[in-house]
Each structure stands twice: as C-alpha cells, then as structure tokens.
Design a protein around this motif. Sequence first.
Motif, PDB file in Angstrom:
ATOM      1  N   VAL A  18      43.331  47.273  39.082  1.00 40.81           N
ATOM      2  CA  VAL A  18      42.927  46.162  39.945  1.00 40.81           C
ATOM      3  C   VAL A  18      43.133  44.823  39.242  1.00 40.81           C
ATOM      4  N   VAL A  19      42.750  44.734  37.980  1.00 42.22           N
ATOM      5  CA  VAL A  19      42.804  43.456  37.271  1.00 42.22           C
ATOM      6  C   VAL A  19      44.247  43.003  37.022  1.00 42.22           C
ATOM      7  N   VAL A  24      46.123  39.073  36.649  1.00 41.54           N
ATOM      8  CA  VAL A  24      47.113  38.715  35.632  1.00 41.54           C
ATOM      9  C   VAL A  24      48.438  38.281  36.258  1.00 41.54           C
ATOM     10  N   VAL A  25      48.949  39.051  37.201  1.00 43.80           N
ATOM     11  CA  VAL A  25      50.251  38.733  37.803  1.00 43.80           C
ATOM     12  C   VAL A  25      50.240  37.376  38.511  1.00 43.80           C
ATOM     13  N   PRO A  26      49.253  37.068  39.370  1.00 42.04           N
ATOM     14  CA  PRO A  26      49.262  35.731  39.992  1.00 42.04           C
ATOM     15  C   PRO A  26      49.132  34.598  38.970  1.00 42.04           C
ATOM     16  N   GLU A  27      48.365  34.837  37.904  1.00 44.68           N
ATOM     17  CA  GLU A  27      48.205  33.804  36.879  1.00 44.68           C
ATOM     18  C   GLU A  27      49.528  33.535  36.169  1.00 44.68           C
ATOM     19  N   ILE A  28      50.239  34.581  35.824  1.00 47.55           N
ATOM     20  CA  ILE A  28      51.539  34.417  35.153  1.00 47.55           C
ATOM     21  C   ILE A  28      52.525  33.703  36.079  1.00 47.55           C
ATOM     22  N   GLU A  30      51.831  31.746  38.596  1.00 48.01           N
ATOM     23  CA  GLU A  30      51.410  30.361  38.808  1.00 48.01           C
ATOM     24  C   GLU A  30      51.841  29.488  37.631  1.00 48.01           C
ATOM     25  N   ARG A  31      51.751  30.012  36.430  1.00 44.27           N
ATOM     26  CA  ARG A  31      52.182  29.245  35.253  1.00 44.27           C
ATOM     27  C   ARG A  31      53.693  29.037  35.235  1.00 44.27           C
ATOM     28  N   ARG A  32      54.415  29.883  35.933  1.00 44.45           N
ATOM     29  CA  ARG A  32      55.871  29.724  36.027  1.00 44.45           C
ATOM     30  C   ARG A  32      56.266  28.820  37.194  1.00 44.45           C
ATOM     31  N   GLY A  33      55.283  28.291  37.920  1.00 41.31           N
ATOM     32  CA  GLY A  33      55.569  27.313  38.957  1.00 41.31           C
ATOM     33  C   GLY A  33      55.496  27.826  40.384  1.00 41.31           C
ATOM     34  N   TYR A  34      55.118  29.085  40.582  1.00 43.68           N
ATOM     35  CA  TYR A  34      55.019  29.628  41.935  1.00 43.68           C
ATOM     36  C   TYR A  34      53.629  29.379  42.506  1.00 43.68           C
TER      37      TYR A  34
END
Length: 102
Positions: A18-19, A24-28, A30-34
């Motif tokens: 779940v985590v 983790v995936v949305p955070e990564i 988002e940091r890449r600009g998505y």
Amino acid sequence: MADLLSQAAVIAATIGAVVVPFVVVPEILERRGYNPRSAFVRAIVWTSFVGIVFVPAVLTGFLFSVTNPADWVLAVGFLAVAILWDYYRLNPEKVPWLRSRT
C-alpha cells in the motif's frame, strides 16, 4: 515463534503493497514535475499496486487456483470501484454527474 514471524511478514508485505504505490510513487513523480492528480500518475500508481499484488500471486500459482467465477467478478468489481474512487476523489471537477451542476 515461526507463526508470529510469518504473520509479521504478511503485515509488512501488506503495508509495503500500500505504501509504495500510493505514497512513494506519487512523491517521486511529483518531484520529477508531474501533477500527482493527473491520470498519468494515477495510472502508474495503480499499475504498480496491481503488479505488487498480482505478480507474486501469478508466480506462486495462487492466482490460477481461484476457480470460482464469483470471486473473479467481485475482485474485478472492487478493483474498478477503488480505481474510480481514487481518480474522482482527486479530480472532483471530472465527476460526470456533478459537471452539469457547475
């Protein structure tokens, strides 16, 4: 003691399943600009979740041992509801039955 360790492993795997995709995936991305609310990011999130859950089930043969069609219908139905709920929760302006009110 072995039973306790196996239960701890199941709980840890569940938390990881779940985590990792939902935090983790949305955070990564988002940091890449998505935009984490975009359909692209949500598709990656759900693809990673389904992969984490179903790949081990396929590899161990568990998935093929489920022969009751009702179980498959319920699983697909619940997964579809969860995916749509997640998408519309993050994008309330795209809810079809609420667009006519705005």
